[in-house]
Design an enzyme around this catalytic site. Structure first.
Site, PDB file in Angstrom:
ATOM      1  N   ASP A  16       0.991  -1.135   0.092  1.00  0.00           N
ATOM      2  CA  ASP A  16      -0.050  -0.061   0.219  1.00  0.00           C
ATOM      3  C   ASP A  16       0.920   1.424   0.011  1.00  0.00           C
ATOM      4  O   ASP A  16       2.096   1.136   0.057  1.00  0.00           O
ATOM      5  CB  ASP A  16      -0.841  -0.023   1.327  1.00  0.00           C
ATOM      6  N   SER A  17       0.172   2.573  -0.101  1.00  0.00           N
ATOM      7  CA  SER A  17       1.126   3.776  -0.145  1.00  0.00           C
ATOM      8  C   SER A  17       1.532   3.979   1.372  1.00  0.00           C
ATOM      9  O   SER A  17       2.418   4.818   1.550  1.00  0.00           O
ATOM     10  CB  SER A  17       0.115   4.755  -0.519  1.00  0.00           C
ATOM     11  N   CYS A  79      -4.368  -1.407  -1.834  1.00  0.00           N
ATOM     12  CA  CYS A  79      -4.555   0.160  -2.232  1.00  0.00           C
ATOM     13  C   CYS A  79      -5.339   0.168  -3.320  1.00  0.00           C
ATOM     14  O   CYS A  79      -4.953  -0.578  -4.309  1.00  0.00           O
ATOM     15  CB  CYS A  79      -3.060   0.689  -2.385  1.00  0.00           C
ATOM     16  N   GLU A 158      -4.545   9.253   8.127  1.00  0.00           N
ATOM     17  CA  GLU A 158      -3.045   9.095   8.332  1.00  0.00           C
ATOM     18  C   GLU A 158      -2.585   9.794   9.309  1.00  0.00           C
ATOM     19  O   GLU A 158      -1.527   9.707  10.237  1.00  0.00           O
ATOM     20  CB  GLU A 158      -2.349   9.401   6.993  1.00  0.00           C
ATOM     21  N   CYS A 190     -11.166   3.298  -0.645  1.00  0.00           N
ATOM     22  CA  CYS A 190      -9.927   3.435  -0.130  1.00  0.00           C
ATOM     23  C   CYS A 190      -9.651   2.523   1.371  1.00  0.00           C
ATOM     24  O   CYS A 190     -10.263   2.595   2.117  1.00  0.00           O
ATOM     25  CB  CYS A 190      -9.681   4.907   0.108  1.00  0.00           C
ATOM     26  N   HIS A 192      -7.656   3.116   3.435  1.00  0.00           N
ATOM     27  CA  HIS A 192      -7.703   3.809   4.762  1.00  0.00           C
ATOM     28  C   HIS A 192      -8.744   4.092   5.570  1.00  0.00           C
ATOM     29  O   HIS A 192      -8.900   4.285   6.501  1.00  0.00           O
ATOM     30  CB  HIS A 192      -7.092   5.530   4.442  1.00  0.00           C
TER      31      HIS A 192
HETATM   32  N1  DGL Z   1      -4.700   3.622   0.669  1.00  0.00           N
HETATM   33  C1  DGL Z   1      -4.961   4.163  -0.602  1.00  0.00           C
HETATM   34  C2  DGL Z   1      -6.117   3.734  -1.366  1.00  0.00           C
HETATM   35  O1  DGL Z   1      -6.613   2.554  -0.970  1.00  0.00           O
HETATM   36  C3  DGL Z   1      -4.964   5.572  -0.798  1.00  0.00           C
HETATM   37  C4  DGL Z   1      -4.164   6.662   0.275  1.00  0.00           C
HETATM   38  C5  DGL Z   1      -3.111   7.344  -0.488  1.00  0.00           C
HETATM   39  O2  DGL Z   1      -3.703   8.453  -1.334  1.00  0.00           O
HETATM   40  O3  DGL Z   1      -2.143   6.958  -0.662  1.00  0.00           O
HETATM   41  O4  DGL Z   1      -6.632   4.368  -2.284  1.00  0.00           O
END
Ligand code: DGL
Length: 283
Positions: A16-17, A79, A158, A190, A192
């Site tokens: 993931d990011s 992600c 975050e 997302c 997150h």
């Molecule tokens: N976790 C990322 C997603 O599912 C989003 C967070 C980011 O923008 O890096 O899209």
């Protein structure tokens, strides 16, 4: 070809990011406690939601290369932004199966929506890609779907500001137009956003069911491992190793909130090492 006993022992690669993919890892770990996992959080290049698709394809290739070097038997793109931009490209360039989070999220939504009016909330790149709309067409799902970009929600999560008056105001401002649209299902598009679930629920009310792709992704992964014969059988204590391109101390500290448990084995992964792992050609 792959030798089954050897494949069984190899880890599952997840990336993931940053921290959001840990919500998917939590579901994977709950369903597949015997499996070993290697996780990469590309925190140094977070957020992915405002990057271009070409950038995300390049980052994903590098991370996939690193995870393959760690022996990954399959890859989970935990992600939505990277799934939207890079899933097909990865499937063409890596020699192991690659699972994304978009289709599982949609299947979960189709299973719970009664009116079929569904909204997906995600990052800018996910919304712009229309990946959910395309996947719903391909899967022939009977969903009236629209995706809304909510980039500010990622920052709330975050930075650990998921509850309270400020979070409710940010969420309510963004979702206000939806509240009159009579949707009955909201896909957390997302990884997150599961951490924002309480605030989202407070704002949208009990008439809207929130759906996350994490559990469904775990089921899809288990099916795949059963089909290939690569499911690991052990004592329920699979290893978890974490790599972050950012600060390992911060990752360990904040990661516990996302994973629901302490992260023991966290390493720093320099971007130069990732760049060197990139796979250029179909393997
Ligand atoms: N976790 C990322 C997603 O599912 C989003 C967070 C980011 O923008 O890096 O899209």
């Amino acid at each position: 070809m792959h030798d089954e006993p050897t494949m069984r022992e190899r880890p599952i690669g997840v990336f993931d990011s940053g921290l959001g993919g840990l919500t998917v890892l939590q579901a994977l770990g709950d369903l597949l406690p015997d499996e070993h996992f290697v996780y990469v959080g590309d925190t140094a290049r977070y957020p992915y939601g405002d990057k271009t698709p070409a950038q995300l394809r390049a980052f994903s290739r590098e991370i996939a290369g690193f995870l393959l070097d760690q022996g990954a038997k399959l890859l989970i793109v935990a992600c939505n932004s990277a799934t939207a931009a890079a899933l097909e490209d990865l499937r063409e360039h890596v020699p192991v199966p690659v699972v994304g989070v978009v289709e599982p999220g949609l299947r979960a939504a189709a299973a719970v929506s009664r009116t079929h009016r569904t909204v997906v909330i995600g990052t800018q790149v996910t919304a712009d890609s229309r990946v959910y709309e395309h996947a719903a067409d391909q899967l022939r799902l009977d969903l009236a779907l629209r995706t809304v970009a909510c980039p500010e929600f990622v920052h709330l999560v975050e930075e650990g500001r998921t509850e309270g008056a400020e979070a409710e105001r940010v969420v309510a401002d963004r979702l206000a137009p939806l509240l009159t649209a009579r949707v009955d299902t909201m896909v957390l598009g997302c990884t997150h956003f599961p951490l924002l679930a309480r605030t989202l629920s407070n704002v949208v009310g009990r008439g809207v069911t929130l759906v996350s792709s994490a559990d469904e992704t775990a089921f899809e992964t288990r099916d795949l491992l059963e089909r290939t014969g690569w499911l690991r059988h052990g004592d329920g204590r699979g290893r978890r190793v974490f790599h972050t391109t950012g600060d390992p101390r911060r990752f360990r500290m904040l990661g516990a909130g996302f994973l629901g448990q302490t992260l023991e084995d966290v390493h720093h992964l320099p971007l130069g090492q990732l760049a060197a792992a990139r796979r250029e050609d179909p393997a």
